[in-house]
Each structure stands twice: as C-alpha cells, then as structure tokens.
Design a protein around this motif. Structure first.
Motif, short mmCIF file in Angstrom:
data_model
loop_
_atom_site.label_atom_id
_atom_site.label_comp_id
_atom_site.label_asym_id
_atom_site.label_seq_id
_atom_site.Cartn_x
_atom_site.Cartn_y
_atom_site.Cartn_z
N HIS A 69 18.60 22.65 24.36
CA HIS A 69 18.38 22.71 25.40
C HIS A 69 17.52 24.06 24.92
CE1 HIS A 69 22.36 21.50 26.10
NE2 HIS A 69 22.98 22.59 24.88
N ALA A 70 15.84 24.14 24.21
CA ALA A 70 14.94 24.66 24.31
C ALA A 70 14.41 24.34 25.50
CB ALA A 70 14.33 24.29 23.10
N ARG A 71 12.76 24.62 25.91
CA ARG A 71 12.47 24.88 26.69
C ARG A 71 11.89 23.81 27.13
NH1 ARG A 71 7.09 28.87 29.00
NH2 ARG A 71 6.49 28.24 30.92
N SER A 72 11.72 23.14 28.52
CA SER A 72 10.47 21.46 28.33
C SER A 72 9.13 21.81 28.03
CB SER A 72 10.37 20.99 29.34
OG SER A 72 12.61 20.85 29.95
N HIS A 73 8.54 20.36 27.53
CA HIS A 73 6.94 20.67 26.62
C HIS A 73 6.37 20.43 27.74
CE1 HIS A 73 9.50 20.96 22.24
NE2 HIS A 73 9.23 22.18 22.91
N ALA A 74 5.73 20.59 27.59
CA ALA A 74 4.61 20.12 29.02
C ALA A 74 3.68 19.04 27.99
CB ALA A 74 3.53 20.93 29.12
N LEU A 75 3.30 17.94 28.86
CA LEU A 75 2.16 16.91 28.62
C LEU A 75 0.89 17.12 27.95
CD1 LEU A 75 2.52 14.44 30.99
CD2 LEU A 75 3.00 14.00 29.22
N PRO A 76 0.90 16.77 26.13
CA PRO A 76 -0.36 17.52 25.56
C PRO A 76 -1.82 17.33 26.57
CG PRO A 76 0.28 15.37 25.12
CD PRO A 76 1.01 15.49 25.73
N VAL A 77 -2.73 17.99 26.19
CA VAL A 77 -3.38 18.45 26.71
C VAL A 77 -4.84 18.66 25.75
CG1 VAL A 77 -5.59 19.80 28.72
CG2 VAL A 77 -2.85 19.47 28.80
N PRO A 78 -6.27 18.26 25.96
CA PRO A 78 -6.93 18.26 24.64
C PRO A 78 -7.28 19.27 24.94
CG PRO A 78 -7.82 16.42 26.13
CD PRO A 78 -6.50 17.24 26.47
N PRO A 79 -8.28 20.33 23.72
CA PRO A 79 -8.47 21.48 23.61
C PRO A 79 -10.23 21.44 24.17
CG PRO A 79 -8.38 20.62 21.50
CD PRO A 79 -8.01 19.36 22.12
N LYS A 80 -10.64 22.46 24.29
CA LYS A 80 -12.41 22.27 24.66
C LYS A 80 -13.32 22.99 22.90
CE LYS A 80 -11.99 20.92 29.10
NZ LYS A 80 -13.03 19.78 28.65
N THR A 81 -12.75 22.28 21.83
CA THR A 81 -14.05 22.62 20.87
C THR A 81 -14.99 21.61 20.74
OG1 THR A 81 -13.04 23.18 18.84
CG2 THR A 81 -11.55 21.46 19.71
N GLN A 82 -15.50 22.06 19.98
CA GLN A 82 -16.77 21.19 18.68
C GLN A 82 -16.29 20.73 17.25
OE1 GLN A 82 -20.46 23.19 20.58
NE2 GLN A 82 -20.48 21.11 22.01
N ASP A 83 -14.85 21.80 17.17
CA ASP A 83 -14.71 21.59 15.65
C ASP A 83 -13.51 20.66 15.15
OD1 ASP A 83 -13.93 21.29 13.61
OD2 ASP A 83 -13.45 24.20 13.63
N PRO A 84 -14.17 19.17 14.76
CA PRO A 84 -13.63 18.00 14.22
C PRO A 84 -11.87 18.63 13.67
CG PRO A 84 -15.78 18.37 13.19
CD PRO A 84 -15.51 19.00 14.72
N ILE A 85 -12.15 19.51 13.15
CA ILE A 85 -10.64 19.63 12.42
C ILE A 85 -10.19 20.22 13.07
CG2 ILE A 85 -9.57 20.78 10.59
CD1 ILE A 85 -12.70 20.07 8.84
N LYS A 86 -10.29 21.51 13.83
CA LYS A 86 -9.31 21.69 14.62
C LYS A 86 -8.82 21.25 16.03
CE LYS A 86 -8.94 25.58 18.05
NZ LYS A 86 -10.17 26.96 18.77
N TYR A 87 -9.39 20.29 16.48
CA TYR A 87 -9.08 18.72 17.45
C TYR A 87 -8.49 18.00 17.14
CZ TYR A 87 -9.79 16.15 21.26
OH TYR A 87 -9.37 14.89 22.54
N GLY A 88 -8.63 17.32 15.78
CA GLY A 88 -7.99 16.67 14.89
C GLY A 88 -6.45 17.37 14.93
N LYS A 89 -6.10 18.17 14.30
CA LYS A 89 -4.76 18.87 14.70
C LYS A 89 -4.24 19.11 15.43
CE LYS A 89 -4.67 23.06 11.48
NZ LYS A 89 -5.92 24.21 11.02
N ALA A 90 -4.95 19.52 16.32
CA ALA A 90 -4.63 20.19 17.70
C ALA A 90 -3.80 18.06 17.95
CB ALA A 90 -5.17 19.97 19.00
N ALA A 91 -4.94 17.43 17.95
CA ALA A 91 -4.66 16.14 18.47
C ALA A 91 -3.30 15.18 17.63
CB ALA A 91 -5.26 14.83 18.18
N ALA A 92 -3.67 15.64 16.21
CA ALA A 92 -1.88 15.18 15.30
C ALA A 92 -0.94 15.81 15.81
CB ALA A 92 -2.97 15.56 14.16
N ALA A 93 -0.61 16.89 16.02
CA ALA A 93 0.29 17.78 17.00
C ALA A 93 0.92 16.86 17.77
CB ALA A 93 0.12 19.68 17.11
#
Length: 226
Positions: A69-93
């Motif tokens: 019954h947890a709160r529904s999750h919104a559709l994923p939105v990509p972060p604004k970053t120029q760090d490939p590792i940070k972006y990759g972690k967000a994309a994997a999630a």
C-alpha cells in the motif's frame, strides 16, 4: 521446411541488434579487445525485471521492502548531470523499478525510451525495451498489483574500459560514450504480501556524456563487465 520472414525489415533489425555489442564498444574505445571482453560467451547477462510473485525467483531472498500500500511511484525522469557514473546509477534504478498500480506498460516503455540519446547513430532502444516486462507479463503482474523498487549500491567504469581509455585517451572524444557497471538490489511487493522479495542486480550500461550536453542513455549492454 525452413520458413522465411514475411517482414522485409525484420532481417535488418536482427542484424542491427546482433551487432550492437561490437559496434557500440568500437565507438566507446575503438579497441577490438574490449569488445571481445564484454561480449564473449560465458559473461553474466544484464538483469531483466523480476518475474511475478508466482515464480520462485521473485522471493529468493525475503526481505521487508515497502508494503503493497506504499505510495505509487511516478514514471522515471532522467537527471540533468554530466557525470556518467551518476547518470548510470540513476538509469539502472529506473530500469529495475516499476509500479503496475500507477501506470501502464506502454507508459513505462515510453518513459524509459525518453532516457535515450537523441543521436540515432548511437541509440539502442531495443536494448531498453528488452528490460521492460512484456504486455502479457505486465498484465499478470498488474492483477497482483505488483511493484518493484531499486536500491543502487555502487557504480563504476569497468576495469577493461578504464584500461582501454588509458591506452587511447582520445578514443572517447568522437561519441563520448562511457561504459558504466552498476550493482544494487531490486525489492518486490504485491497485493496481500506482508513481506516481498529482493534480488541482487547488476548491469553494464552505455552512457553518452558530451561536454556541452547532459548525459543520456545509449543502451543496455548484453553482458555485465566487472
């Protein structure tokens, strides 16, 4: 008797998909050795979404993720970053998460495609589509109000990728595509479950980060590189 495809474009799409690993990694570092390393037989495949709770693998490691019954999750939105590792972690999630209670399978598929680079020369939407549950599986999961959350533990450049860049630092400057390996955990819950299941996840992504643009996803690699 062998049957032939009735779709003229089918063969070309199959060839394009089959050549993804070789072509993309050639863009990454222009080194055939790294391509062979990441696509050779015997590597662990990138993780796909977990099956519905009726499958034994959905609860192989019981934990206590957020309740059904947890709160529904919104559709994923990509972060604004120029760090490939940070972006990759967000994309994997984003790739490891879904909520059949909050949106439809086509909506999730469209949202994840929105993470992809607009440069069609490098973009591989088929590799992203492959991670999204099929319409049939989604319907079954939706009947159980199933959802999944992701916890990312770490992200890094694969060792072979780092070595290749050290050997030829200028190779990255054509496409600015980086290999990023991410590891973490996917937790699953569904209607009527007091405790869901959790599974370890890992995947290698291709991420484009040009100096003058935010990062974007190129695709999900067919193998996981350490």
């Amino acid at each position: 008797m062998a049957q032939h495809s009735t779709h003229p474009g089918g063969a070309s799409r199959v060839r394009r998909r089959a050549l993804l690993g070789t072509a993309l990694l050639a863009v990454l570092v222009s080194l055939a050795g790294l391509t062979a390393y990441l696509t050779r037989d015997g590597r662990s495949p990138s993780d796909a979404p977990a099956p519905p709770p009726s499958s034994p693998t959905a609860s192989s490691s019981p934990t206590a993720p957020a309740g059904p019954h947890a709160r529904s999750h919104a559709l994923p939105v990509p972060p604004k970053t120029q760090d490939p590792i940070k972006y990759g972690k967000a994309a994997a999630a984003a790739l490891w998460s879904y909520d059949t209670r909050a949106y439809s399978q086509p909506e999730l598929r469209k949202a994840l495609r929105g993470w992809l680079t607009k440069e069609s020369k490098y973009s591989d939407p088929a590799s992203v589509d492959k991670v999204v549950p099929s319409p049939v599986l989604w319907k079954e999961m939706a009947a159980n109000r199933q959802f999944a959350t992701a916890e990312v533990n770490e992200g890094h450049f694969p060792h072979a990728f780092t070595q290749a860049l050290q050997a030829d630092p200028g190779a990255i400057t054509e496409a600015y595509v980086y290999a990023v390996t991410v590891s973490g955990k996917q937790s699953i819950a569904w209607k009527g479950s007091s405790a869901g299941g959790a599974e370890s996840r890992s995947t290698t992504l291709a991420v484009q980060c040009r100096p003058d643009h935010p990062c974007a996803l190129v695709g999900v690699m067919p193998s996981v590189a350490p």
